[in-house]
Design a protein around this motif. Sequence first.
Motif, mmCIF file in Angstrom:
data_model
loop_
_atom_site.group_PDB
_atom_site.id
_atom_site.type_symbol
_atom_site.label_atom_id
_atom_site.label_comp_id
_atom_site.label_asym_id
_atom_site.label_seq_id
_atom_site.Cartn_x
_atom_site.Cartn_y
_atom_site.Cartn_z
ATOM 1 N N ARG A 90 47.388 32.077 37.862
ATOM 2 C CA ARG A 90 47.310 33.739 38.382
ATOM 3 C C ARG A 90 47.872 34.366 36.881
ATOM 4 N N PHE A 91 47.532 35.387 37.499
ATOM 5 C CA PHE A 91 48.228 36.466 36.415
ATOM 6 C C PHE A 91 49.528 36.934 35.963
ATOM 7 N N ASN A 92 50.209 36.512 34.752
ATOM 8 C CA ASN A 92 51.212 36.922 35.217
ATOM 9 C C ASN A 92 52.132 37.953 35.428
ATOM 10 N N ALA A 93 51.651 38.444 35.365
ATOM 11 C CA ALA A 93 52.174 39.789 36.291
ATOM 12 C C ALA A 93 52.072 39.982 37.837
ATOM 13 N N ASP A 94 51.508 38.798 38.365
ATOM 14 C CA ASP A 94 51.273 39.633 39.855
ATOM 15 C C ASP A 94 52.309 37.827 40.077
ATOM 16 N N ILE A 95 52.297 36.836 39.082
ATOM 17 C CA ILE A 95 53.333 36.113 39.865
ATOM 18 C C ILE A 95 54.758 37.100 39.635
ATOM 19 N N LEU A 96 55.196 38.050 38.533
ATOM 20 C CA LEU A 96 56.337 38.469 38.740
ATOM 21 C C LEU A 96 56.480 39.714 39.671
ATOM 22 N N ARG A 97 55.557 40.482 40.417
ATOM 23 C CA ARG A 97 55.614 40.945 41.404
ATOM 24 C C ARG A 97 55.826 40.602 42.824
ATOM 25 N N GLU A 98 54.614 39.329 43.015
ATOM 26 C CA GLU A 98 54.121 38.647 44.188
ATOM 27 C C GLU A 98 55.962 38.181 44.018
ATOM 28 N N SER A 99 55.459 36.467 44.046
ATOM 29 C CA SER A 99 56.233 35.787 43.435
ATOM 30 C C SER A 99 56.778 34.668 42.972
ATOM 31 N N PHE A 100 57.037 33.669 42.113
ATOM 32 C CA PHE A 100 57.215 32.184 41.488
ATOM 33 C C PHE A 100 56.256 31.379 42.819
#
Lengths: 299, 369
Positions: free
Chosen positions: A51-61
């Motif tokens: 996953r993109f780091n931005a996605d992880i931070l925005r969505e959930s871990f």
Amino acid sequence: MPDTDTLPDFNRKKPFNPRRFATRVAVYSILIVVGLFTIMPLAVILLNSLRFNADILRESFIGWPTRITLENWDVAWSSACINASCTGVKPYFIASMLMVVPATLISTAIGLVNGFALTKWKMPFASVVFVAITIGVFLPPQVVLLPWAIALSWLGLSKSLAGLALVHIIQGTCFTTLFCRNYLVNLPDDLIKAARIDGAGFFRTFWKIVVPLSPPIIIVTIIWQFTFIWNEFLFAVTFSSSDFRPITAALMSLNADDTGVSEYGFGSAAVLIAAIPPLLIYFFGGRYFVRGLTQGAVK
Amino acid sequence: MARLTIDSTWKKYGEFLALRDINLDIRDGEFVVLVGPSGCGKSTLLSIIAGLEETSYGTLTLGERDVTDLSAKDRNIAMVFQSYALYPTMTVRQNITFGMENRRVPKDAQKKVVADVARLLQIEPLLDRKPSQLSGGQRQRVAMGRALVRDPQLFLFDEPLSNLDAKLRVEMRTEIKKLHKRLGQTIVYVTHDQIEAMTLSDRIVVMNGGVVQQFADPDTIYREPANKFVAGFMGSPSMNFIDMEVEGRQNDIRLVYRSNGAELAIPLGRRHEELLPYVGGKVTIGARPEHFVLDSKQDGTLVPVSARVEVVEPTGPDTMLVFQVADLSLVAVLPANFRPAEDEVINLLLDLEHVCFFDPETTVRIPRI
Ligand SMILES: Nc1ncnc2c1ncn2[C@@H]1O[C@H](COP(=O)(O)OP(=O)(O)O)[C@@H](O)[C@H]1O
Ligand SMILES: [Mg+2]
């Protein structure tokens, strides 16, 4: 004469037993739940590495990838920053390999010779030596940390690849000796006696008779030593420096970059890269591992 | 080939005395069998001869050499183990040549010796197999082959047949005997099987508790056992022992056994003289199962015994009979066609000519006069 030409019906079905069926369902349900819990961390890390780091931070871990990328793996391997040097984990991976492979092979070889000498050769004080070696197995590593630091500086091997390898060879010899002793103790004494009558000395008997009978335990010991030394963290952190750092020690510094943003994406990939060698070893050697532990030397 | 002398040899394991004062003089070319119950020290003695164990005291001489302090490989001895001890990862050929490799025998010579031995033991087709691919009898042959290629001064066998089934054991027994006839080597052979001991040996060493009980030829061991232990150990079914009172006076001595009113009396007849010193005391009489007979056609001193049949066990060639006399349970071996009913009272004859008498205190056999 009994009639053996007409075959009976071998495919008889057992009658349905509701209680047995219910027990089965319950057992399998529990196993599946436990299995899922066990595999969860690995699955999360594996998904996050894609996953993109931005996605992880925005969505959930913990979450399913909405977009997939392989960039994390590339960054983790060759350009992520560790203590301000942006080389990825590649040099540390190589350093680990260069340290772990010789340490594994040498400690295994020493363990096998020790096991042979302790069980099959009239060695003076064999039982005392064996007790001492077993104590080494149960000694907590923190206890030997300081003595090792002093010893390595005496030897001029402080914070070097050779120094850490030496620590692991000697610490590991306790384990390998224990394994090999317990395996070789089952080797029939008569084989060794026959070899003596045939005129073979210690090393010839070892090389021609003991080693060819030992692949199961050699495989077990190699798997054990490789995974242990590869994953080991305490000695790796203590006895390493910027010139030589094994991958477990390097991973610790990976996330600490100056922006303060958590890099879950390539962090996950780096962790997975570090886990690949032991996983491969287990994948290919696991069968032998179980077999070697349960099997005697000669049936 | 050589003569082996074992002189006042002792072996201690810690405080445990495994061998006590062993003295044996084994002649060149002789086939000597060590026999005794499990744990009596047979393997220990063999290991000491082989040089696998050191003596605690005593000397060993092989041929002209004092070998007491030589290691196994310098003694020129070959050994066949009970477990065969074939090297599992080597082929039969490699098993046989391993010793020659160690002694750096040239390859050509090795080839020739292997071929000779393989032909002798008929294991030629097996040479390239691994031990795990062989049957028990074949492994046994290979183990013998490995010993034969050494052309040693002395062969040692440690219960080599005890892992074979009964039929194969008898066959291999005969083969070993033939082989010995042909090669004429000195052999020390350990077994706990007294039939093997009787059939194979020139002389037998009977051991018990680390002590040699008797060293003699099989007939002497069987007919004139040195003591009660040897008498009871050799022979199957075992010798019957009865402790009896010695009564009477010169030329008219009887042995009497009394218990709860029942009585067994044996007039000694021709054999009274040996027991003269025991009158008023006790002796142990030892009668082998075949010392009981049915008819009186044989000469000798036959004493009638009234017996109540307990168990009849037909073995094929014979009938084994367990019977009661007074309150004693005894065993006789009788002709196969004799099949009394259980509880029947029959008349047996005890052949006094061959029975043994033992001193009940020392258990030593009282010599015949
Ligand atoms: N290495 C050893 N240490 C201590 N005791 C031993 C050892 N080897 C044999 N013994 C003892 O010596 C006795 C004789 O053993 P062994 O010669 O193997 O008997 P056998 O072959 O007649 O059955 C046994 O009581 C055995 O327990
Ligand atoms: Mg034995």
